[in-house]
Design a protein around this motif. Structure first.
Motif, short mmCIF file in Angstrom:
data_model
loop_
_atom_site.label_atom_id
_atom_site.label_comp_id
_atom_site.label_asym_id
_atom_site.label_seq_id
_atom_site.Cartn_x
_atom_site.Cartn_y
_atom_site.Cartn_z
N UNK A 1 2.08 19.27 -14.22
CA UNK A 1 2.92 19.82 -15.29
C UNK A 1 2.24 19.80 -16.65
N UNK A 2 1.38 18.81 -16.89
CA UNK A 2 0.85 18.63 -18.24
C UNK A 2 -0.60 19.06 -18.39
N UNK A 3 -1.44 18.76 -17.43
CA UNK A 3 -2.88 18.99 -17.59
C UNK A 3 -3.36 20.26 -16.93
N UNK A 4 -2.73 20.68 -15.85
CA UNK A 4 -3.22 21.82 -15.07
C UNK A 4 -3.10 23.11 -15.88
N UNK A 5 -4.18 23.89 -15.98
CA UNK A 5 -4.10 25.18 -16.70
C UNK A 5 -3.13 26.13 -16.01
N UNK A 6 -2.50 27.03 -16.75
CA UNK A 6 -1.49 27.92 -16.15
C UNK A 6 -2.03 28.79 -15.02
N UNK A 7 -3.31 29.15 -15.06
CA UNK A 7 -3.86 30.03 -14.02
C UNK A 7 -3.96 29.34 -12.67
N UNK A 8 -3.91 28.02 -12.66
CA UNK A 8 -4.01 27.26 -11.41
C UNK A 8 -2.60 27.04 -10.88
N UNK A 9 -2.30 27.65 -9.74
CA UNK A 9 -0.92 27.66 -9.26
C UNK A 9 -0.59 26.53 -8.29
N UNK B 1 0.84 -1.20 0.00
CA UNK B 1 0.00 0.00 0.00
C UNK B 1 0.88 1.25 0.00
N UNK B 2 1.94 1.25 0.81
CA UNK B 2 2.86 2.39 0.84
C UNK B 2 3.56 2.54 -0.51
N UNK B 3 3.95 1.41 -1.11
CA UNK B 3 4.65 1.43 -2.39
C UNK B 3 3.78 2.10 -3.46
N UNK B 4 2.51 1.70 -3.52
CA UNK B 4 1.63 2.30 -4.51
C UNK B 4 1.37 3.77 -4.20
N UNK B 5 1.14 4.08 -2.92
CA UNK B 5 0.92 5.47 -2.51
C UNK B 5 2.06 6.37 -2.93
N UNK B 6 3.27 5.92 -2.63
CA UNK B 6 4.47 6.72 -2.90
C UNK B 6 4.59 7.00 -4.40
N UNK B 7 4.46 5.96 -5.21
CA UNK B 7 4.67 6.13 -6.64
C UNK B 7 3.52 6.86 -7.33
N UNK B 8 2.28 6.58 -6.93
CA UNK B 8 1.16 7.29 -7.53
C UNK B 8 1.18 8.76 -7.15
N UNK B 9 1.40 9.04 -5.84
CA UNK B 9 1.44 10.43 -5.41
C UNK B 9 2.55 11.20 -6.08
N UNK B 10 3.73 10.58 -6.16
CA UNK B 10 4.89 11.25 -6.75
C UNK B 10 4.70 11.49 -8.25
N UNK B 11 4.40 10.45 -8.99
CA UNK B 11 4.32 10.57 -10.44
C UNK B 11 3.03 11.21 -10.91
N UNK B 12 1.91 10.80 -10.31
CA UNK B 12 0.64 11.35 -10.74
C UNK B 12 0.53 12.84 -10.46
N UNK B 13 0.94 13.27 -9.28
CA UNK B 13 0.87 14.69 -8.93
C UNK B 13 1.74 15.53 -9.85
N UNK B 14 2.96 15.07 -10.08
CA UNK B 14 3.86 15.85 -10.95
C UNK B 14 3.35 15.88 -12.39
N UNK B 15 2.95 14.73 -12.92
CA UNK B 15 2.53 14.69 -14.32
C UNK B 15 1.28 15.52 -14.57
N UNK C 1 -0.44 8.24 -20.85
CA UNK C 1 -1.73 8.85 -21.15
C UNK C 1 -1.70 10.35 -20.87
N UNK C 2 -1.07 10.74 -19.78
CA UNK C 2 -1.00 12.17 -19.43
C UNK C 2 -0.12 12.92 -20.42
N UNK C 3 1.02 12.33 -20.78
CA UNK C 3 1.95 13.01 -21.68
C UNK C 3 1.32 13.28 -23.04
N UNK C 4 0.40 12.45 -23.45
CA UNK C 4 -0.22 12.64 -24.76
C UNK C 4 -1.49 13.45 -24.75
N UNK C 5 -1.80 14.09 -23.63
CA UNK C 5 -3.05 14.84 -23.50
C UNK C 5 -2.79 16.33 -23.49
N UNK C 6 -3.72 17.12 -24.01
CA UNK C 6 -3.56 18.58 -23.98
C UNK C 6 -3.88 19.15 -22.61
#
Length: 805
Positions: free
Chosen positions: A173-181, A156-170, A623-628
């Motif tokens: 960086x890729x999907x969040x509009x610039x106005x959202x800081x 559970x910790x392993x999945x938490x760590x990797x999902x939180x780290x990679x999902x939050x960053x991706x 999937x995230x990298x290929x999305x606008x």
């Protein structure tokens, strides 16, 4: 060597140890913590999409720190010294995956390879401690099976760590509009939990009240009694003409009445699990779930309550013999309850899933008081209130049913639409049973399902007038009464853990309900997270501005525009992470690691899970990298917090709509003959959703609504509102959606540009200001600063959290 979770539990057991060869150590929660990515590799510290996914075979750990910031290195070193010369370790941490992990992660870190056994302390009173030791003697493989529980927690910790780290960053960086800081934080449990709330929010915002009709029939009986019967079917009547047809037919009715008398038994409520106790304390005392959990843990540590982090509401049948002793002590510890404690021979034991005792209640049974009782006045006020709540529930579980004498009077009326039944019910208490313990509070015991609309079924009346079965009666009046449908109820802070644990109550599809059933333990269906971690989800959602809390003792949760936008992005890119049911089924598969019979089997399942996690990470990042970038109105970005208040947890309050939005919504509703949402005056999102649906939405990027009307920019709207406020003007409703109307209002009332010497209209009434910044740089900023560096700076690396985040 005995390994305890905290010194208080160690002191409870040390009095049993006589051998000089027995060594005791106590942790202080988790002594080790996961390393941050930048500590592992410097190139992982900056947030860059091309560096993802960051994947590790195992998560490196370092020494954690206590609440004072002091490193746990000294504690780990002391445990290492204590292990010298030891040939057997008995883990005596709190039962459950979390307690197992606290001990095993230290033993693994120190390279311990000797014998390990597991002492499962479901309670810290003398009888429970002796039973735990007896169970330990009967289970030579307890350490093997506990290692499986540790591996489940580690996965559970392993999945938490990797999902939180990679999902939050991706996503940031890729999907969040610039106005959202703020970073758009992502988690394996918190994201599906937000999906539940977002789906409910969508249903509430789309809800349009509808009138429905009930028909009342007033009768005079042959004996001179008068009473009113109702036709209010479960399938509501929305057609006024149908209701009028029924009324007209009933108006001339006469005939015999049907009277039915029966006794209705009301059993006491179930015992408390961790989540249902949190819900009751939120409703009764206004406590948030984390406070309730902390108080319950304190009572457990003192030996007054059984283990509190449980998902069960039942007791094992083997504990029926404890009831007389516990209730006898209860009479001495709580004199106000003494008069309700029955003689041992009069105790009631309800068995089966609908009762209180079952053969196997699961890993941990319900929360109950123990033989060890607090002395009157020895507990603090809140501890005493919590203990009293649990003690009353345990006492009520062993008292007789309440019995109500219920009388139903009905009349069958022939109408052009077919036979129609009118009824009225009267109910009086025949025997209070367990309800005598609670008094008026007994009526509050039946909790409605969170997230569902309240039923408007009429409550039983008191005693009805004396009417005989088959007695003739004649209609004296028939009338149609109008009621209004209500939207689904928002889930409250105290209800959220219950919703996560009982996801099965939130779905209607029979096939989905079957998928959420738990064949291993039918009393505990599949859900999100674990009992030990659900309380931590809401604070994370609040911190991310995905949700906000309303006011009240147990405040309702509202999903913000940020939360809705985030869920839109997740479901567009990787729908599996926005599916609460799919996640619950996935977690049930994860729990199979902890049920492995041998260490080798648990390791094989854990390796397979980690491989599966890495594959899912690759799919997520691809999937995230290929999305606008998600296109959203910049005005929806969260504003800085205006301060926190009681019950808000630092989150922004729900923003009301502007007066112009309200006026425009009312004008649209009046022109089109529509019903307005229930909270259109108090909830900007609800008002905006109505306008988007019926008046055309403000599309991002300047695109107008259907019909070609261009909306004003957010800056224009802000200036128009401030101008109207300064000059005491009414801002026309059309300025909210029409660029031309907003521009016309500004042209008519703003100062002439000559007065501002070329300054923009927003500053025309203020003194001229010098541009900020260094010479040669951009006004108000550092020279050469770009958007990409700003995003990389404001969005810090994901912090490691406890499992279940």
């Amino acid at each position: 060597m005995f390994f305890f979770e905290k010194p208080s539990a160690m002191r409870q057991l040390q009095r049993f140890f006589k051998s000089p060869d027995t060594v005791c150590v106590a942790a202080e929660g988790h002594l080790l913590s996961a390393e941050e990515p930048g500590q592992i590799r410097p190139e992982w510290k900056p947030w860059r999409l091309d560096a993802l996914p960051i994947v590790l075979d195992t998560i490196p750990v370092g020494y954690g720190a206590n609440r004072s910031g002091q490193s746990h290195a000294g504690k780990v070193a002391a445990i290492k010294r204590a292990l010298d010369g030891v040939d057997r370790v008995i883990i005596a941490t709190d039962p459950g995956r979390e307690g197992s992990m606290i001990a095993w992660e230290v033993l693994e870190h120190l390279g311990w390879r000797g014998r390990v056994d597991r002492l499962k302390l479901g309670a810290l009173d003398d009888v429970s401690i002796r039973r735990a030791f007896a169970a330990l003697a009967r289970e030579p493989d307890s350490g093997e099976r506990d290692y499986a529980a540790y591996l489940e927690a580690l996965c559970r910790q392993y999945e938490d760590y990797h999902l939180g780290l990679n999902g939050t960053r991706a996503i940031s960086l890729r999907l969040r509009p610039p106005a959202f800081r703020e970073p758009w934080r992502f988690g394996g449990v918190q994201t599906p939990t937000l999906a539940i709330l977002a789906d409910l929010e969508a249903r509430i915002r789309a809800f349009v009240p509808r009138d429905f009709f009930k028909v009342a029939l007033t009768l005079a009986t042959e004996s001179g009694a008068a009473l009113t019967l109702w036709h209010a079917p479960k399938e509501r009547i929305f057609d006024a003409a149908m209701a009028e047809t029924i009324r007209a037919a009933a108006e001339g009715w006469s005939g015999p009445l049907r009277v039915e008398d029966r006794d209705v038994r009301r059993a006491p409520p179930k015992l408390f699990s961790k989540d249902t106790l949190a819900r009751r304390c939120a409703k009764r005392f206004g406590w948030d779930p984390q406070r309730t959990a902390g108080l319950a843990q304190d009572l457990y540590d003192q030996g007054y309550l059984s283990y509190p982090r449980t998902e069960s509401e039942h007791l094992p049948e083997s504990q029926t013999g404890d009831a007389a002793a516990i209730l006898g002590g209860l009479a001495e510890a709580a004199p106000d309850l003494a008069g309700h404690v029955p003689e041992p021979g009069a105790l009631v034991f309800r068995r089966g899933p609908k009762g209180h005792y079952v053969k196997d209640p699961g890993e941990h049974h319900a929360i109950v008081p123990l033989r060890k009782m607090p002395r009157p006045g020895s507990l603090g006020a809140d501890l005493a209130r919590l203990w009293d709540l649990v003690a009353k529930a345990y006492l009520a579980a062993h008292l007789p049913d309440g019995i109500d004498a219920r009388t139903s009077v009905s009349a069958d009326v022939a109408t052009p639409l077919g036979g129609t039944r009118f009824t009225v019910t009267g109910s009086v208490v025949k025997a209070p049973g367990w309800r005598a313990l609670y008094g008026a509070e007994a009526e509050d015991g039946a909790d409605t399902v969170p997230g569902k609309a309240r039923r408007d079924d009429p409550a039983p009346l008191g005693r009805l007038p004396a009417v005989r079965d088959r007695e003739d009666a004649t209609a004296t009046e028939a009338r149609v009464e109008t009621a209004v449908t209500e939207p689904p109820r928002r889930i409250t802070r105290g209800e959220l853990p219950v919703v996560m644990g009982r996801l099965i109550d939130q779905v209607e599809d029979p096939a989905v309900k079957r998928a959420l059933e738990n064949p291993v333990n039918p009393n505990e269906p599949k859900g999100l997270g674990t009992a030990a971690t659900r309380d931590a989800i809401l604070p994370k959602l609040l911190k991310s501005h995905y949700v906000a809390l309303n006011t009240g003792k147990d405040p309702a949760i509202t999903v913000t525009e940020v939360g809705l936008a985030f869920m839109t992005a997740v479901r567009r890119v990787f729908p599996a992470y926005g599916d609460p049911v799919g996640r619950a089924v996935f977690e049930a598969e994860l729990a199979e690691i902890g049920r492995a019979a041998t260490r080798a089997e648990a390791e094989r399942r854990a390796d397979a899970f980690r491989r599966r996690t890495r594959v899912r990470l690759d799919e997520l990042i691809a999937a995230i990298a290929g999305s606008p970038v998600l296109e959203l109105d910049p005005s929806l970005a969260p504003e800085p917090a205006r301060g926190s208040g009681p019950g808000r947890g630092g989150a922004r309050e729900v923003r009301p709509p502007t007066p112009a939005m309200v006026a425009f919504a009312e004008a649209v509703a009046d022109r089109k003959g529509l019903a307005l949402p229930r909270d259109y005056r108090t909830h900007a999102g609800a008002c905006r959703a109505f306008l988007d649906l019926h008046a055309g939405a403000r599309a991002p990027g300047g695109a107008g609504p259907p019909g070609g009307e261009r909306p004003p920019s957010p800056a224009m709207l802000r200036f128009a509102r401030s101008l109207a406020e300064r000059r005491g003007l009414a801002c026309p409703p059309e300025t909210e959606t029409s660029f031309a109307a907003c521009r016309g209002f500004l042209d008519a009332h703003a100062e002439r540009r000559s007065e501002g010497a070329g300054r923009p209209p927003e500053r025309a009434d203020e003194p001229a200001r010098k541009p900020r910044g260094k010479p040669g740089g951009k006004p108000g900023g550092k020279p050469g600063r770009t958007r990409s560096t700003r995003v990389g700076k404001t969005a810090g690396p994901a912090r490691r959290t406890r499992q279940g985040s």
